[in-house]
Design a protein around this motif. Structure first.
Motif, PDB file in Angstrom:
ATOM      1  N   ALA A  30       0.712  -1.185   0.194  1.00 58.05           N
ATOM      2  CA  ALA A  30      -0.065   0.014   0.242  1.00 58.05           C
ATOM      3  C   ALA A  30       0.835   1.375   0.111  1.00 58.05           C
ATOM      4  CB  ALA A  30      -1.024   0.020   1.276  1.00 58.05           C
ATOM      5  N   ALA A  31       1.857   1.109   0.714  1.00 56.95           N
ATOM      6  CA  ALA A  31       2.831   2.455   0.723  1.00 56.95           C
ATOM      7  C   ALA A  31       3.350   2.727  -0.664  1.00 56.95           C
ATOM      8  CB  ALA A  31       3.944   2.008   1.732  1.00 56.95           C
ATOM      9  N   MET A  32       3.970   1.421  -1.098  1.00 57.04           N
ATOM     10  CA  MET A  32       4.478   1.459  -2.630  1.00 57.04           C
ATOM     11  C   MET A  32       3.502   2.388  -3.571  1.00 57.04           C
ATOM     12  SD  MET A  32       6.024  -1.527  -4.962  1.00 57.04           S
ATOM     13  CE  MET A  32       4.570  -2.058  -5.390  1.00 57.04           C
ATOM     14  N   LEU A  33       2.448   1.690  -3.634  1.00 56.91           N
ATOM     15  CA  LEU A  33       1.462   2.519  -4.522  1.00 56.91           C
ATOM     16  C   LEU A  33       1.180   3.720  -4.042  1.00 56.91           C
ATOM     17  CD1 LEU A  33      -0.955  -0.540  -5.068  1.00 56.91           C
ATOM     18  CD2 LEU A  33       0.631   0.391  -6.752  1.00 56.91           C
ATOM     19  N   ALA A  96      -3.389   9.698   5.127  1.00 58.09           N
ATOM     20  CA  ALA A  96      -2.925   9.261   4.030  1.00 58.09           C
ATOM     21  C   ALA A  96      -4.138   8.999   2.947  1.00 58.09           C
ATOM     22  CB  ALA A  96      -2.117   7.891   4.076  1.00 58.09           C
ATOM     23  N   LEU A  97      -5.289   8.379   3.589  1.00 56.12           N
ATOM     24  CA  LEU A  97      -6.538   8.163   2.734  1.00 56.12           C
ATOM     25  C   LEU A  97      -7.101   9.447   2.115  1.00 56.12           C
ATOM     26  CD1 LEU A  97      -8.247   5.302   4.685  1.00 56.12           C
ATOM     27  CD2 LEU A  97      -6.670   5.259   2.464  1.00 56.12           C
ATOM     28  N   ALA A  98      -7.412  10.268   3.020  1.00 57.52           N
ATOM     29  CA  ALA A  98      -7.689  11.790   2.697  1.00 57.52           C
ATOM     30  C   ALA A  98      -6.863  12.365   1.653  1.00 57.52           C
ATOM     31  CB  ALA A  98      -8.103  12.694   3.891  1.00 57.52           C
ATOM     32  N   SER A  99      -5.623  12.232   1.783  1.00 56.57           N
ATOM     33  CA  SER A  99      -4.774  13.165   0.869  1.00 56.57           C
ATOM     34  C   SER A  99      -4.474  12.394  -0.544  1.00 56.57           C
ATOM     35  CB  SER A  99      -3.409  13.079   1.627  1.00 56.57           C
ATOM     36  OG  SER A  99      -2.513  14.018   0.943  1.00 56.57           O
ATOM     37  N   VAL A 100      -4.700  11.165  -0.531  1.00 59.16           N
ATOM     38  CA  VAL A 100      -4.762  10.560  -1.944  1.00 59.16           C
ATOM     39  C   VAL A 100      -5.692  10.969  -2.598  1.00 59.16           C
ATOM     40  CG1 VAL A 100      -4.988   8.262  -3.272  1.00 59.16           C
ATOM     41  CG2 VAL A 100      -3.277   8.395  -1.114  1.00 59.16           C
ATOM     42  N   PRO A 193      -4.020   7.650  -9.089  1.00 58.10           N
ATOM     43  CA  PRO A 193      -4.262   7.574  -7.664  1.00 58.10           C
ATOM     44  C   PRO A 193      -5.833   6.985  -7.151  1.00 58.10           C
ATOM     45  CG  PRO A 193      -3.340   9.599  -8.102  1.00 58.10           C
ATOM     46  CD  PRO A 193      -3.652   9.093  -9.355  1.00 58.10           C
ATOM     47  N   LEU A 194      -6.986   7.481  -7.808  1.00 63.63           N
ATOM     48  CA  LEU A 194      -8.210   7.025  -7.180  1.00 63.63           C
ATOM     49  C   LEU A 194      -8.482   5.709  -7.684  1.00 63.63           C
ATOM     50  CD1 LEU A 194     -10.170  10.412  -8.585  1.00 63.63           C
ATOM     51  CD2 LEU A 194      -9.228   9.718  -6.169  1.00 63.63           C
ATOM     52  N   ILE A 195      -8.113   5.343  -8.766  1.00 60.73           N
ATOM     53  CA  ILE A 195      -8.421   4.048  -9.056  1.00 60.73           C
ATOM     54  C   ILE A 195      -7.404   2.769  -8.725  1.00 60.73           C
ATOM     55  CG2 ILE A 195      -9.737   4.753 -10.956  1.00 60.73           C
ATOM     56  CD1 ILE A 195      -7.427   3.874 -12.941  1.00 60.73           C
ATOM     57  N   ALA A 201      -5.072   1.239  -0.622  1.00 61.82           N
ATOM     58  CA  ALA A 201      -4.844   1.822   0.792  1.00 61.82           C
ATOM     59  C   ALA A 201      -5.929   1.465   1.666  1.00 61.82           C
ATOM     60  CB  ALA A 201      -4.322   3.269   0.632  1.00 61.82           C
ATOM     61  N   TRP A 202      -7.025   1.690   1.077  1.00 61.54           N
ATOM     62  CA  TRP A 202      -8.202   1.491   1.868  1.00 61.54           C
ATOM     63  C   TRP A 202      -8.386  -0.008   2.819  1.00 61.54           C
ATOM     64  CZ3 TRP A 202     -12.005   4.765   3.725  1.00 61.54           C
ATOM     65  CH2 TRP A 202     -13.245   4.143   4.354  1.00 61.54           C
ATOM     66  N   PHE A 203      -7.743  -0.867   1.886  1.00 62.37           N
ATOM     67  CA  PHE A 203      -8.018  -2.480   2.513  1.00 62.37           C
ATOM     68  C   PHE A 203      -6.594  -2.812   3.121  1.00 62.37           C
ATOM     69  CE2 PHE A 203     -11.230  -2.510  -0.648  1.00 62.37           C
ATOM     70  CZ  PHE A 203     -12.272  -2.653  -0.071  1.00 62.37           C
ATOM     71  N   ALA A 204      -5.500  -2.289   2.569  1.00 61.98           N
ATOM     72  CA  ALA A 204      -4.258  -2.768   3.245  1.00 61.98           C
ATOM     73  C   ALA A 204      -3.307  -2.063   3.989  1.00 61.98           C
ATOM     74  CB  ALA A 204      -3.308  -3.280   1.735  1.00 61.98           C
TER      75      ALA A 204
END
Length: 427
Positions: A30-33, A96-100, A193-195, A201-204
């Motif tokens: 998740a961090a890599m992506l 992180a989730l909000a900023s993506v 980033p959205l797709i 990141a949401w799941f992992a």
């Protein structure tokens, strides 16, 4: 003699060696992506492809267009420490989730530009503030919390995304420009980033304790973890001479590496290379960044990191010398690009590693965020200095020679850091 960094108790004591990856690999992926499709690489690697289109449509100079990078830099200087404090307080996952999502939308907003350079510059500033949570500040905090014995390798893999997407986003941007124009390219790249990054990141992407606690408990745990984490507080760190050595060293290092990369297509064009060769050579940057991530992470796990950094950062000094003095052949250009990309591959994980080893994890987000601001200062100014020099002289020789001296001087400063610090966390 090199002393190891020791943490007793807590999540990081659970796994040893490569066994840490059994539970930590989803966070690394998740961090890599998230990093690879975030603020750090995407605008940086696409500007070289989009700049000619903007110049052709609006009549802006190359230096004008590169002027967006220092604006982003100064916005990051303000936003990154705030993001670090926020991540320390409420946890890295919500930040992180909000900023993506916000970064993706703000990048896509470039497609709406009516030809006003002020709109262009304002977009850079807004994107930097909203997207600062996609910087390694947030993602590497969770990685550092889960890894100890293989911290360098885990950080290297997490930051591998900058190389992977640095390699892929250039031809993808070129394809989108050819098919849909520069506006369509901004929309297509911004959608990535959205797709890709956000769903993963949401799941992992979960820090230690995220899965078993509600929001209020996570905030309480984050505050408790910060109080009991091994290491120095932010105020203590600001009184440490090692912090200021890192701050001073990373400005010239990031200037010297960040300056040539977005200008690389034009550097090669001014060196007489054909368009097909330029595309092939420029793509080597992303591949060499990947190699730098992997080998650099492996090396700093096993040897004294400042010593490894010195040798890996002196190599691109030789590359800048070659570009400045020529004449360039395809082979010498390829070797030089690989050396620059290799050093770019070790920068971010080196910073994360040094923060953890010399200052601990108590105020990791705030410390990393502040140091990243110094790093961004050099990386933002470098491309503009290179672009302005070419506009004025038709050559990159001057800033390339400045980069040689900056790389050697900045790398030498890291050698003064001394032995790693030892911190012990409460059981």
């Amino acid at each position: 003699m090199v002393y190891s960094y020791t943490i007793k108790g807590g999540a990081m004591a659970e796994g040893k060696g490569y066994g840490e990856f059994r539970t930590g690999w989803p966070v690394v992926v998740a961090a890599m992506l998230g990093i690879g499709l975030g603020l750090s690489p995407v605008p940086f690697y696409t500007i070289g492809m989009l700049a000619p289109e903007l110049a052709r449509e609006f009549g802006w100079t190359f230096g004008d267009i590169m002027g967006g990078l220092p604006i982003m830099t100064f916005a990051v200087l303000v936003a990154s420490p705030a993001v670090g404090f926020l991540a320390d307080r409420i946890g890295v996952r919500p930040v992180a989730l909000a900023s993506v999502g916000l970064f993706a939308l703000s990048f896509m907003a470039f497609a709406l530009n009516p030809g006003d350079i002020r709109f262009f510059y304002a977009n850079w500033a807004i994107m930097a503030v909203l997207g600062a949570g996609t910087l390694p500040i947030t993602w590497t905090r969770a990685v550092n919390n889960r890894f100890d014995d293989r911290k360098g390798l885990a950080l290297g893999l997490s930051l591998l995304g900058t190389g992977v997407f640095g390699f892929l986003v250039k031809p993808f941007t070129a394809l989108m420009i050819a098919e849909f124009g520069w506006r369509g390219a901004y929309l297509a790249v911004g959608a990535l980033p959205l797709i890709i990054a956000l769903p993963v990141a949401w799941f992992a992407f979960h820090d230690v304790g995220d899965r078993t606690q509600n929001a209020a408990q996570r905030r309480e745990s984050a505050a408790l973890a910060a109080a009991n984490a091994p290491g120095l507080t932010f105020s203590q760190t600001l009184r440490e001479w090692r912090f200021w050595v890192l701050a001073v060293a990373f400005v010239p290092i990031s200037f010297a590496i960040g300056g040539p990369i977005p200008n690389m297509e034009n550097i090669l064009k001014s060196g007489g290379f054909a368009a097909a060769d330029i595309v092939t050579l420029a793509s080597l940057i992303g591949l060499s960044v990947i190699a730098g991530r992997l080998l650099g992470g492996w090396l700093i796990d096993r040897f004294w990191a400042p010593g490894i950094a010195f040798f890996m950062l002196c190599a691109p000094a030789a590359a800048c010398w070659i570009f400045a003095h020529g004449p360039l052949t395809f082979e010498t250009a390829a070797i030089s690009i690989v050396l620059i990309g290799f050093a770019a591959g070790v920068e971010y994980d080196l910073m994360a590693f040094l923060v953890a080893r010399y200052f601990g994890l108590k105020s990791y987000g705030a410390i990393y965020g502040t140091l990243y601001g110094f790093f961004a200062l050099g990386a933002g100014i470098g491309p503009v200095v290179f672009g302005r020099a070419f506009d004025a002289t038709g050559s990159y020789d001057g800033p390339l020679m400045q980069a040689v001296l900056m790389l050697i001087g900045g790398a030498a400063l890291l050698l003064t850091l001394g032995r790693y610090r030892q911190f012990t966390a409460p059981a």
